[in-house]
Structures are given as structure tokens and as C-alpha cells.
Enzyme design. Sequence first.
Site, PDB file in Angstrom:
ATOM      1  N   LYS A 260       0.887  -0.770   0.111  1.00 16.48           N
ATOM      2  CA  LYS A 260      -0.272  -0.103  -0.014  1.00 16.48           C
ATOM      3  C   LYS A 260       0.495   1.310   0.395  1.00 16.48           C
ATOM      4  O   LYS A 260       2.084   1.022   0.622  1.00 16.48           O
ATOM      5  CB  LYS A 260      -0.927   0.251   1.371  1.00 16.48           C
ATOM      6  CG  LYS A 260      -2.165   0.977   1.177  1.00 16.48           C
ATOM      7  CD  LYS A 260      -3.381  -0.022   0.982  1.00 16.48           C
ATOM      8  CE  LYS A 260      -4.542   0.721   0.067  1.00 16.48           C
ATOM      9  NZ  LYS A 260      -5.523  -0.237  -0.032  1.00 16.48           N
TER      10      LYS A 260
ATOM     11  N   ASP B 268      -7.331   4.389  -4.190  1.00 15.95           N
ATOM     12  CA  ASP B 268      -8.277   4.144  -3.194  1.00 15.95           C
ATOM     13  C   ASP B 268      -8.029   5.517  -2.677  1.00 15.95           C
ATOM     14  O   ASP B 268      -8.585   6.421  -4.056  1.00 15.95           O
ATOM     15  CB  ASP B 268      -6.423   3.943  -2.149  1.00 15.95           C
ATOM     16  CG  ASP B 268      -7.443   3.502  -0.714  1.00 15.95           C
ATOM     17  OD1 ASP B 268      -7.663   2.049  -0.422  1.00 15.95           O
ATOM     18  OD2 ASP B 268      -7.501   4.288   0.037  1.00 15.95           O
TER      19      ASP B 268
END
Length: 449
Positions: free
Chosen positions: A128, A168
Amino acid sequence: MSTKEYVDKVIAEVKAKTAGETEFHQAMEEVLNTLVPYLDKHPEMIKAKILERITEPERTVMFRVPWVDDKGEVQVNRGYRVEFNSAIGPYKGGLRFAKQVTLGTLKFLGFEQIFKNSLTSLPMGGGKGGSDFDPVGKSDAEVMRFCQSFMTELCKYIGPNTDVPAGDLGVGGREIGYMFGQYKRIRNEFTGVLTGKGHEWGGSLIRPEATGYGAVYFLCEMLKAKGDSIKGKTIAISGFGNVSWGTAKKAVELGAKVVTISGPDGYIYDPEGLNEEKVAYLLELRGSGKNIASPYAEKFPGSKFIAGKKPWEVKCDIAMTCALQNELKGEDAKALIANGVKYVVEVSNMGCNAEAIELFHKANIPFAPGKAANAGGVATSGLEMAQNGEHLYWTAEEVDRQLHNIMINIHDACLSAAKEVGQEGNYQVGANIAGFRKVAKAMMDQGIV
Ligand code: 2IT
């Protein structure tokens, strides 16, 4: 030392060496605590220090992102990529651009991603990244300059077989486009290094809808397991971004009544329920870049805006968190339970805090954790990677069919893993064990790395 004492010791040690990373601590504790019955049967994994290794990212890069705003002023943000685990495939996971992003936030998201990606059954490791860049109120040109500067550094660490970022919060099709353009320019190669691309340049059909569609497919399996169906159910959802949009779109299509959406400013209660036009309006609301939900109430009379509150106070059969981590806390869970909620689906990553999850378990309310229920997004990213690798495009029907199958399989994998450790119906325990064991076995096979 009992397995429980061993797990407690690992948790304490990880916390001590990652002081201040509270969101990571929460995600790590949530997973590790549920692994006790599995590790009880696998002392070899304790000996090989799988927990100590899996809680430490393989690599974390942090970098300066300088850019110039429209007034000519120099701005400096911090960029990150946490390459958490590559035991079962290249690092894979989104990029989050939001003011409140810290290393602890991205470590929690990267840690969750390891198990989520494993659940999809596709070959993807966990990662991430993102930045504390705040997209709210920024011009298109500012967003482009930021994305180009961000990618100028990030491109040194990623690649289609190394690390494949996606979107995201704060990173959608526009941002992926600017970052892809810059990667291609610097590296002089057209590859599937990012997912969530535009369809004209390698993106998969259904990727925009996938997280929400997948969550509703998962919900339908939960309902089916109880001999129930989505038709006519009242659903409260939060957020108004990409995930809320996809969730509302599929839920409405399948005959549910979606009565809420929300933003940082408060929530909308629409007793008639969303329809196709209202679902389409969510895209407009998001496109405005203002990050508020209240304009919905002006546009659709009959609905009302409740300032400063969350949607969890309305009466509903099903609650679906689609906004942010820790958006549903203990007091919200109590209100939902008092109002007769029957199913809870975490669609945002770590949408519920530990107290809320505990309350749902105690009240015997089926609770789907985010790493299972929202895995459709990254699963479809995996399908995008497969199409890029084949230099082909699949039809929307084909992608949707595969997504649907993947969600059914994740649902079944959660239930059977939970049953194996004597915790029938516990999706939280099932998701963690099913996600963990595949990664842990791969790590055992690959030696001490
Ligand atoms: O939280 C998530 O799973 C995502 N933001 C999607 C990640 C991806 O690589 O598609």
C-alpha cells in the site's frame, strides 16, 4: 508458553518497536488474535517466526514529493510505498492521497492487503502507498503536477512483476492516468504497472464497479447461508465515493432499498431509497471535488441532510461501511443492534473498531470483515493484470462473471476455515485464517527471507 501467550508476546513486541502507529497496531492485533487456534496446530510456523516476519514489511520507501501550486508557491508532501509481503506474488495494493495519511495508516492498509489478496486466490502479494497530499479543492493542473512528482520517485521501486499500485481514497481514474503517463515517459515502457487504468489504455471493464459489486455479491452469499435474500431489504451505507457508488448500484439493481449515503459533513436519509438516477448523481457529487454529501438533499426533495451525524442511527436490515477506517464504533453498533440490524458488512478497510465487532458477535449478527467483503476491488485489479499480461481485453460479462465467482469462493473459504477451528459462522476468524495460511505456507516453502 501457550500459543495465546506467544501471540500476546509478539503483539507487545511489534507495538513496542512501531510506537505511534496506532492504526497498524489495531489491524495487526485484530488478525493475530484470531490465529491462535490455527497456530496451535502449526508449531512449525511459530518456530519459523512467521508472525514476527509477516508483521515487518519487506521494504518501506518514504520520499519527498515537491510540487508547485497554481500560485507559484512550492509545496512539499511526503510519499510512501509499503511493500509488505511478496510471498505469493508481486506487491499489490492501492495508493491513498488524503491529508491525514501517516505511515501507520499505510501499514495498516498494507497489512490488511496481504490477507485480502490471498483470499482472492490470485497471485498477488500485499502493499500500500500514498501521500498526505490533500486533493480537496486542488485544481486539475495541481493534481497533475503532484502525481507527476510522486511518480518520478515511485517509478524506481515498482514494475509489473514487482509492485503494482492502484487507486484508493483520493486516487481515481484521473490520478492513475497522470501517474501512468509519467511512468511510461520515464521508463519508456507501456506495461500494466498500475491498475484502475482507463479502458482505452489497458484498464479492465468493471474495475470501477468491482469493490461495491463484490461486496454485494458477498452479502448475497451471507443472506443465502441464512436462507434469506437481498430483495426488499433496507440498507444503510456510508460514504459517497467509488465504493459507495458501486455498492448502491448493485444493491438497487438487486431490489434492495438503500436509504443513506454520507460525507464528512453528515449523512443523507432518503426514505424512498436510491434509484438509478440518484446512484448516477453520486458520481457527479464526487466529481465536484468538494467532499460533501449535503447537495444531495437539495437535488432530491424527500431526502434530508443530517449534519455532523453518521448513518448508523437509522433503522435498517443491513449496514455497509463504505467510507473510512473506524467509521463504525461501539456506540454506533449499539444503535444498529437496538434498531434491529440483521447483517453488517465492512466494505471500507477496518470500517468497524474492535468494540463494534465484538458487539456484533455477541448479538449473533453475521459480520463480514473488509478484507473478505471488499476484496472484489483488488481481485478485479488482478483480472486487469491478467488481461494486460495476455495483451487482451475481456468483456464486461466475463470480468463480472469471474468477480462473482471469486466472491462466492471467498465467502465459502471464510465459512469453512471458521468451521475448522470450531467457530462456525464467524467470518472474521475465517477470513483471517484462510488469508493467513496460504501466505504462511508460501513463506515456509521459501526459507528464511
Ligand atoms: O483497498 C483495496 O483493496 C484497494 N484500494 C484496491 C487495491 C488494488 O490494488 O486494486
